[in-house]
Design an enzyme around this catalytic site. Structure first.
Site: not given
Ligand code: ADP
Length: 667
Positions: A124, A208, A243, A299
């Protein structure tokens, strides 16, 4: 790396996956004239994807590490079968750069991006640095290399609480913590690091800003090896639990046309930053107004069908054509958005027990036909087993319609018309979720399901008059069907009249609730049902999956399944699971006296337990009938001699027919 070596035409494709995605890929590969090779573990010998493929190779034991995650065994399976290419599906090794590299090294085409691209986008932090350079909007925060407490604390302070602490290597929501104040930060980092180290072997963190009322919006992109890159609109996947996505739709109902173009352009920029080849998804978090890049998935995604339904593109076909080394067949302005699609993930899990996975054999698997805008991507069939080793997703149900409202209604109808038994599924939960007024109004965020959980899992209402009558009608209808094919079956015409008027009593209950009594009157004159003081005229007209029940002059359609003593009904009031308390009790019948050895209901003779001429004690077993999938043994009504047996094993016998004669010993 020379791309002509990476991507070239092939005839045989190995699918390094299982379940619905393996079946999905096989379907398109077959349509393109390819030979398909499935791989499977010992737990999946009889799985659907194995049956669908032209060839199948056993990888090893059930544990994913020994089978679907074994790079070595997968490469060996390709070698053994002459496969020239590998499609990784999603999950398992689909985003594993080492696997992509191992395929290349073994001379196989990997249907996806190169190992380098995966590495660039895999972390990330790394991908955010790339996106920052490309000018893609990011959530305010920190994704640098320094990992000391002071740097992280300063970064959190700068972003402003609440913040999200995230594992750079993370996935599946692991290694992620919401932190609401400076005091919580230290402990959250320690525990997120511990989790990330264990799960990914990498404990680097990023910080973040936590976006309030977050929505998840993502863009489907695909690139070819000639430098073309397209976006295929966005999906909204805000309905999540822990999530993990539960419902996905396309396009996002949150964005207007200008915002749609902005997010798609940002996604193309993001993928363009690594000259991306293959299908991929750029994920954004949104506050409903702006979108911020969070990560890229290199993917095909679970939810790709909603994109296919609004664009008319078969993404697996395009993946394979890209892997052949072809150029993408359309230009950006030729990709048109048409209508709306919604997908629900059908899982073997119990929403009322904290979504505990449900394993076992599927005894009933009835899903509606794929007509009227409905698509079903399934990985299981009737009689298949759901094992505890893998993700418990059984199928995806996807509905398309010109408008979002109609797509939701079609999906809900599809869910309501589905009946899966033997295991517990989340189907009623999905129905409750997509018909929730706030979902309908798109007044949601990623925390919606958790907040509304109690309402979404409260279960069905108590059965009313209609359901009790429908239950009796279902039993009678089932018996009639069982007796069909027999000449002169008394059940073939309802209201068959042997001698005068007959009554049959039924007791039904829901769970461990109170028994509810209902009586069926039949014989001369029209049949009626009696509940308490009320006597209701009714007729039943069987149809596929149930019947039309006309009760008190109102016709309504009932879906019904009987599994032993368990009745599943869907009426206009919803879904009902009823238990039929004693199917053989309460028979008041002048003909079938206690002394007569006769069939209580239409059935099949499955065993003859005594010989003619044998001396029998009172209660000695004489024969066993199977009635309604239940065995019932008929016994000597008094001590005596078995004078004759009037049937043999395998006979289908009608209700009331004498099956044996016992002569009382006269003592
Ligand atoms: P992972 O790879 O573990 O799935 P992600 O970074 O894709 O993690 O985040 C998963 C979920 O968390 C996202 O779909 C969103 O709903 C929530 N999320 C991620 N980043 C943020 C953020 N900065 N603020 C609010 N919600 C977030």
């Amino acid at each position: 790396m020379d791309r002509t070596k990476l991507y070239r035409r092939f005839r045989t494709l190995l699918i390094a996956n299982r379940g619905e995605i393996a079946c999905r890929v096989i379907r398109t590969a077959r349509a393109m004239g390819l030979r398909t090779v499935a791989v499977y573990s010992e737990a999946d010998r009889d799985a659907m994807h194995v049956a669908l493929a032209d060839e199948a190779v056993l990888l090893g034991p059930a544990r994913a590490r020994d089978s679907y995650l074994s790079v070595e065994r997968l490469i060996e399976a390709a070698r053994k079968t002459g496969a020239e290419a590998v499609h990784p599906g999603y999950g398992f090794l689909s985003e594993n750069a080492e696997f992509a590299q191992a395929c290349y090294d073994a001379g196989l085409v990997f249907v996806g991006p190169t190992a380098e691209m995966m590495n660039a986008m895999g972390s990330k932090s790394g991908s955010k640095a790339l996106m920052e350079k490309a000018g893609v909007p990011l959530v305010p925060g920190y994704h640098g290399d320094a990992q000391d407490d002071t740097t992280l604390a300063k970064a959190a302070e700068k972003a402003g609480f609440p913040v999200l602490v995230k594992a750079s290597a993370g996935g599946g929501g692991r290694g992620m913590r919401i932190v609401r104040s400076a005091a919580e930060l230290g402990p959250a980092i320690v525990s997120a690091k511990r989790e990330a180290k264990a799960a990914f072997g990498d404990d680097r963190m990023l910080i973040e800003k936590y976006v309030d009322n977050p929505r998840h919006i993502e863009v489907q992109i695909i690139g070819d090896s000639h430098g073309n890159l397209l976006s295929l609109f966005e999906r909204e996947c805000t309905l999540q639990r822990r999530h993990q996505k539960v419902i996905e739709e396309a396009p996002s109902p949150t964005l207007n046309a200008a915002q749609r173009e902005t997010v798609c352009a940002a996604a193309r920029k993001a993928a363009g930053a690594v000259n991306y080849v293959g299908a991929g998804t750029i994920e954004f978090v949104s506050d409903g107004k702006d979108v911020f890049f969070i990560e890229m998935n290199t993917r095909l995604q679970v939810e790709h069908p909603v994109t296919e339904l609004i664009t008319g593109v078969d993404l697996v076909e395009w993946q394979l054509r890209v892997a052949f080394g072809e150029a993408l067949p359309l230009k950006q302005d030729e990709i048109k958005l048409n209508g709306h699609a919604v997908e629900a993930r059908v899982y073997a899990e119990n929403p009322t027990k904290n979504f505990m996975p449900s394993v076992g054999r599927i005894s009933t698997w009835r899903l509606p036909a794929e007509t009227g805008g409905l698509r079903i991507d399934a990985g299981y069939r009737d009689g298949d087993s759901v094992s505890p080793y893998y993700d418990a997703m059984l199928a995806k149900m996807i509905a398309w319609a010109p408008t979002r409202d109609v797509a939701i209604d079609r999906l809900n109808r599809g869910l309501e018309d589905s009946d899966v038994r033997g295991i517990v599924t989340n189907i009623p939960f999905l129905s409750a979720l997509i018909t929730h007024p706030k979902v309908r109004a798109n007044a949601i965020d990623t925390g919606f399901i958790e907040r509304e959980l109690a309402a979404l899992t409260s279960g069905a209402p108590a059965p009313g008059e209609l359901e009790l009558c429908a239950a009796v009608a279902a039993i009678v209808n089932d018996e009639r069907r069982a007796a069909q094919g027999e000449a002169n079956s008394p059940w073939q015409t309802f209201g068959w009249q042997p001698v005068g008027r007959r009554q049959r009593n039924f007791a039904l209950r829901v769970g461990h609730g109170p028994e509810q009594k209902i009586a069926l009157n039949y014989g001369s004159g029209p049949s009626t049902l009696v509940i308490g003081e009320r006597e209701l005229a009714f007729t039943v007209v069987p149809k596929d999956g149930g019947f039309d029940l006309t009760l008190d002059g109102v016709k309504s359609s009932v879906a019904a399944v009987i599994d032993g003593h368990e009745l599943y009904l869907r009426t206009r009031n919803g879904r009902f699971d009823l238990h039929w308390v004693d199917p053989f009790g309460g028979e008041t019948d002048e003909q079938t006296g206690a002394d007569k050895i006769a069939a209580p209901l239409p059935g099949t003779v499955v065993a003859v337990l005594a010989e003619e001429g044998a001396k029998l004690e009172k209660g000695a077993p004489i024969l066993t009938l199977e009635v309604m999938k239940m065995e019932q043994t008929l016994r000597a009504p008094y001590a005596g001699v078995l004078k004759s047996i009037k049937c043999k094993v395998g006979d289908i016998v009608q209700e009331g027919i004498e099956l044996a004669v016992v002569e009382a010993s006269g003592e």
